[in-house]
Design a protein around this motif. Structure first.
Motif, mmCIF file in Angstrom:
data_model
loop_
_atom_site.group_PDB
_atom_site.id
_atom_site.type_symbol
_atom_site.label_atom_id
_atom_site.label_comp_id
_atom_site.label_asym_id
_atom_site.label_seq_id
_atom_site.Cartn_x
_atom_site.Cartn_y
_atom_site.Cartn_z
ATOM 1 N N SER A 1 6.366 18.401 19.632
ATOM 2 C CA SER A 1 5.689 17.170 19.224
ATOM 3 C C SER A 1 6.473 15.952 19.702
ATOM 4 O O SER A 1 7.595 16.060 20.193
ATOM 5 C CB SER A 1 5.558 17.113 17.702
ATOM 6 N N LYS A 2 5.863 14.809 19.545
ATOM 7 C CA LYS A 2 6.545 13.542 19.845
ATOM 8 C C LYS A 2 6.916 12.840 18.543
ATOM 9 O O LYS A 2 6.995 11.612 18.476
ATOM 10 C CB LYS A 2 5.645 12.655 20.700
ATOM 11 N N SER A 3 7.138 13.636 17.503
ATOM 12 C CA SER A 3 7.384 13.073 16.175
ATOM 13 C C SER A 3 8.872 12.867 15.930
ATOM 14 O O SER A 3 9.728 13.328 16.679
ATOM 15 C CB SER A 3 6.798 13.988 15.098
ATOM 16 N N ASP A 4 9.147 12.161 14.831
ATOM 17 C CA ASP A 4 10.524 11.903 14.420
ATOM 18 C C ASP A 4 11.045 12.991 13.490
ATOM 19 O O ASP A 4 12.246 13.242 13.435
ATOM 20 C CB ASP A 4 10.607 10.545 13.703
ATOM 21 N N ILE A 5 10.123 13.608 12.757
ATOM 22 C CA ILE A 5 10.513 14.615 11.771
ATOM 23 C C ILE A 5 9.345 15.566 11.544
ATOM 24 O O ILE A 5 8.180 15.180 11.634
ATOM 25 C CB ILE A 5 10.931 13.960 10.425
ATOM 26 N N VAL A 6 9.672 16.823 11.268
ATOM 27 C CA VAL A 6 8.680 17.811 10.821
ATOM 28 C C VAL A 6 8.925 18.060 9.340
ATOM 29 O O VAL A 6 10.049 18.374 8.935
ATOM 30 C CB VAL A 6 8.788 19.122 11.621
ATOM 31 N N LEU A 7 7.880 17.915 8.571
ATOM 32 C CA LEU A 7 7.985 18.015 7.114
ATOM 33 C C LEU A 7 7.126 19.167 6.609
ATOM 34 O O LEU A 7 5.933 19.244 6.927
ATOM 35 C CB LEU A 7 7.520 16.697 6.486
ATOM 36 N N GLY A 8 7.738 20.073 5.849
ATOM 37 C CA GLY A 8 6.979 21.156 5.238
ATOM 38 C C GLY A 8 6.100 20.624 4.119
ATOM 39 O O GLY A 8 6.600 19.994 3.196
ATOM 40 N N VAL A 9 4.793 20.848 4.221
ATOM 41 C CA VAL A 9 3.858 20.325 3.227
ATOM 42 C C VAL A 9 2.839 21.386 2.830
ATOM 43 O O VAL A 9 2.668 22.398 3.511
ATOM 44 C CB VAL A 9 3.102 19.070 3.747
ATOM 45 N N MET A 10 2.158 21.108 1.737
ATOM 46 C CA MET A 10 1.099 21.981 1.247
ATOM 47 C C MET A 10 -0.047 21.117 0.746
ATOM 48 O O MET A 10 0.176 20.001 0.249
ATOM 49 C CB MET A 10 1.639 22.850 0.106
ATOM 50 N N LYS A 11 -1.267 21.605 0.920
ATOM 51 C CA LYS A 11 -2.422 20.863 0.437
ATOM 52 C C LYS A 11 -2.330 20.729 -1.083
ATOM 53 O O LYS A 11 -2.015 21.695 -1.783
ATOM 54 C CB LYS A 11 -3.703 21.605 0.807
ATOM 55 N N ILE A 12 -2.578 19.535 -1.576
ATOM 56 C CA ILE A 12 -2.427 19.281 -3.004
ATOM 57 C C ILE A 12 -3.546 19.990 -3.769
ATOM 58 O O ILE A 12 -4.688 20.006 -3.335
ATOM 59 C CB ILE A 12 -2.407 17.761 -3.282
ATOM 60 N N LYS A 13 -3.220 20.634 -4.864
ATOM 61 C CA LYS A 13 -4.229 21.361 -5.652
ATOM 62 C C LYS A 13 -4.684 20.566 -6.865
ATOM 63 O O LYS A 13 -5.861 20.536 -7.196
ATOM 64 C CB LYS A 13 -3.678 22.727 -6.074
ATOM 65 N N THR A 14 -3.736 19.963 -7.561
ATOM 66 C CA THR A 14 -4.097 19.115 -8.699
ATOM 67 C C THR A 14 -4.164 17.683 -8.188
ATOM 68 O O THR A 14 -3.139 17.026 -8.032
ATOM 69 C CB THR A 14 -3.059 19.242 -9.832
ATOM 70 N N HIS A 15 -5.357 17.232 -7.895
ATOM 71 C CA HIS A 15 -5.530 15.955 -7.203
ATOM 72 C C HIS A 15 -5.294 14.774 -8.137
ATOM 73 O O HIS A 15 -5.734 14.792 -9.295
ATOM 74 C CB HIS A 15 -6.943 15.869 -6.609
ATOM 75 N N PRO A 16 -4.608 13.721 -7.673
ATOM 76 C CA PRO A 16 -4.350 12.564 -8.548
ATOM 77 C C PRO A 16 -5.601 11.833 -8.994
ATOM 78 O O PRO A 16 -5.582 11.131 -10.001
ATOM 79 C CB PRO A 16 -3.470 11.653 -7.675
ATOM 80 N N TYR A 17 -6.717 12.003 -8.276
ATOM 81 C CA TYR A 17 -7.963 11.349 -8.690
ATOM 82 C C TYR A 17 -8.498 11.918 -10.001
ATOM 83 O O TYR A 17 -9.366 11.332 -10.624
ATOM 84 C CB TYR A 17 -9.026 11.488 -7.604
ATOM 85 N N ARG A 18 -7.961 13.063 -10.410
ATOM 86 C CA ARG A 18 -8.338 13.654 -11.700
ATOM 87 C C ARG A 18 -7.381 13.227 -12.814
ATOM 88 O O ARG A 18 -7.515 13.666 -13.951
ATOM 89 C CB ARG A 18 -8.338 15.175 -11.602
ATOM 90 N N SER A 19 -6.421 12.404 -12.466
ATOM 91 C CA SER A 19 -5.381 12.031 -13.427
ATOM 92 C C SER A 19 -5.798 10.851 -14.308
ATOM 93 O O SER A 19 -6.755 10.135 -14.009
ATOM 94 C CB SER A 19 -4.094 11.651 -12.679
ATOM 95 N N PHE A 20 -5.028 10.692 -15.384
ATOM 96 C CA PHE A 20 -5.258 9.588 -16.324
ATOM 97 C C PHE A 20 -3.939 8.888 -16.614
ATOM 98 O O PHE A 20 -2.880 9.513 -16.649
ATOM 99 C CB PHE A 20 -5.838 10.109 -17.646
ATOM 100 N N TRP A 21 -4.012 7.597 -16.841
ATOM 101 C CA TRP A 21 -2.891 6.838 -17.393
ATOM 102 C C TRP A 21 -2.932 6.963 -18.908
ATOM 103 O O TRP A 21 -4.004 7.172 -19.497
ATOM 104 C CB TRP A 21 -3.007 5.359 -17.047
ATOM 105 N N LEU A 22 -1.776 6.841 -19.545
ATOM 106 C CA LEU A 22 -1.738 6.742 -21.001
ATOM 107 C C LEU A 22 -1.461 5.294 -21.356
ATOM 108 O O LEU A 22 -0.387 4.763 -21.084
ATOM 109 C CB LEU A 22 -0.654 7.658 -21.582
ATOM 110 N N ARG A 23 -2.451 4.631 -21.941
ATOM 111 C CA ARG A 23 -2.354 3.213 -22.287
ATOM 112 C C ARG A 23 -2.705 3.033 -23.762
ATOM 113 O O ARG A 23 -3.839 3.327 -24.167
ATOM 114 C CB ARG A 23 -3.318 2.372 -21.433
ATOM 115 N N ASN A 24 -1.726 2.587 -24.561
ATOM 116 C CA ASN A 24 -1.951 2.348 -25.996
ATOM 117 C C ASN A 24 -2.539 3.573 -26.688
ATOM 118 O O ASN A 24 -3.481 3.479 -27.472
ATOM 119 C CB ASN A 24 -2.866 1.137 -26.204
ATOM 120 N N ASN A 25 -1.984 4.730 -26.358
ATOM 121 C CA ASN A 25 -2.376 6.010 -26.950
ATOM 122 C C ASN A 25 -3.752 6.504 -26.528
ATOM 123 O O ASN A 25 -4.269 7.477 -27.081
ATOM 124 C CB ASN A 25 -2.300 5.965 -28.482
ATOM 125 N N TYR A 26 -4.373 5.854 -25.527
ATOM 126 C CA TYR A 26 -5.650 6.311 -24.997
ATOM 127 C C TYR A 26 -5.507 6.635 -23.514
ATOM 128 O O TYR A 26 -4.719 6.003 -22.794
ATOM 129 C CB TYR A 26 -6.736 5.240 -25.177
#
Length: 240
Positions: free
Chosen positions: A128-153
């Protein structure tokens, strides 16, 4: 080419005391990484960066070099990855006039990594013409399914989260597995870190087993995988 493997193994660990030398299926955890690096066809130098004398002795018996003891001030749980990389590179340059062409970081918490994984990452970097090769895996628990905790809700991470009701609608995201960080020495010289703007992924497939040792349960899982997985796997592959 001079290809240097750096195995970082500090003595302190929050999740598991003396984690890097805890026994896993009868071997010190760090041995799996040292053995994989020794079996590599491309790596021609292996050093362990540690602040712990016991880890150093074990690593040397297993065939790795320990040319220094890492300073305590860069061996804390809050220490950055670049700090031990910089220390190792500068030590070897100043004391041995040694400068590698390629550096690969191999965390000892990945006992299932193989020599083939290591060599694949090096070949990928060369092609490759890259600077680094990084071992990665497809994310299974997607952050779009996540929630913030705000004032206990719970509040959705994204206001439009309802439109992502199907997994197939999520944009593809990847997270670093820690399997390999393989980069050019020139990347470090140019950017002062292991990352440059061009990052090539080495993707772990869905069928690959990913295990990162952080807690006692991870050691238990690793023990079960190493002892039983191949035999268990044959139940599903014997008819193929």
């Amino acid at each position: 080419m001079k290809i240097l493997a750096i195995i970082p193994a500090r003595g302190g660990s929050v999740g598991i005391p003396t984690k890097n030398i805890q026994k896993l299926a009868g071997k010190p955890l760090i041995q799996y990484t040292i053995d994989a690096a020794k079996k590599s066809k491309l790596v021609n130098r292996i050093i362990v960066s540690t602040d712990d004398k016991k880890i150093a002795r074990i690593a040397q018996k297993l065939g790795a070099e320990v040319p220094f003891l890492r300073p305590k001030n860069i061996s804390k749980s809050t220490s950055t990855q670049i700090s031990f990389v910089k220390h190792a590179i500068e030590y070897l340059k100043n004391h041995e006039s040694y400068e590698p062409d390629i550096i690969i970081i191999l965390h000892p918490t990945q006992p299932l990594r193989t020599a083939c994984d290591i060599d694949r990452s090096i070949r990928l970097l060369k092609k490759s013409k890259s600077d680094i090769v990084l071992g990665v895996m497809k994310i299974k628990t997607h952050p779009y399914r996540s929630f913030w905790l705000r004032n206990n809700y719970l509040k959705p991470f994204r206001k439009d989260f309802l439109k992502f009701y199907q997994r197939q609608k999520f944009p593809k995201l990847y997270f670093p597995t820690g399997y390999v960080y393989t980069f050019w020495y020139s990347t470090y010289v140019k950017y002062g870190q292991i990352y440059g703007p061009k990052i090539t992924p080495m993707l772990l497939r869905d069928k690959d087993i990913f295990l990162d040792i952080d807690y006692p349960f991870d050691l238990f899982m690793g023990e079960m995988i190493l002892k039983n997985w191949r035999k268990y796997q044959r139940r599903f592959t014997s008819n193929e």
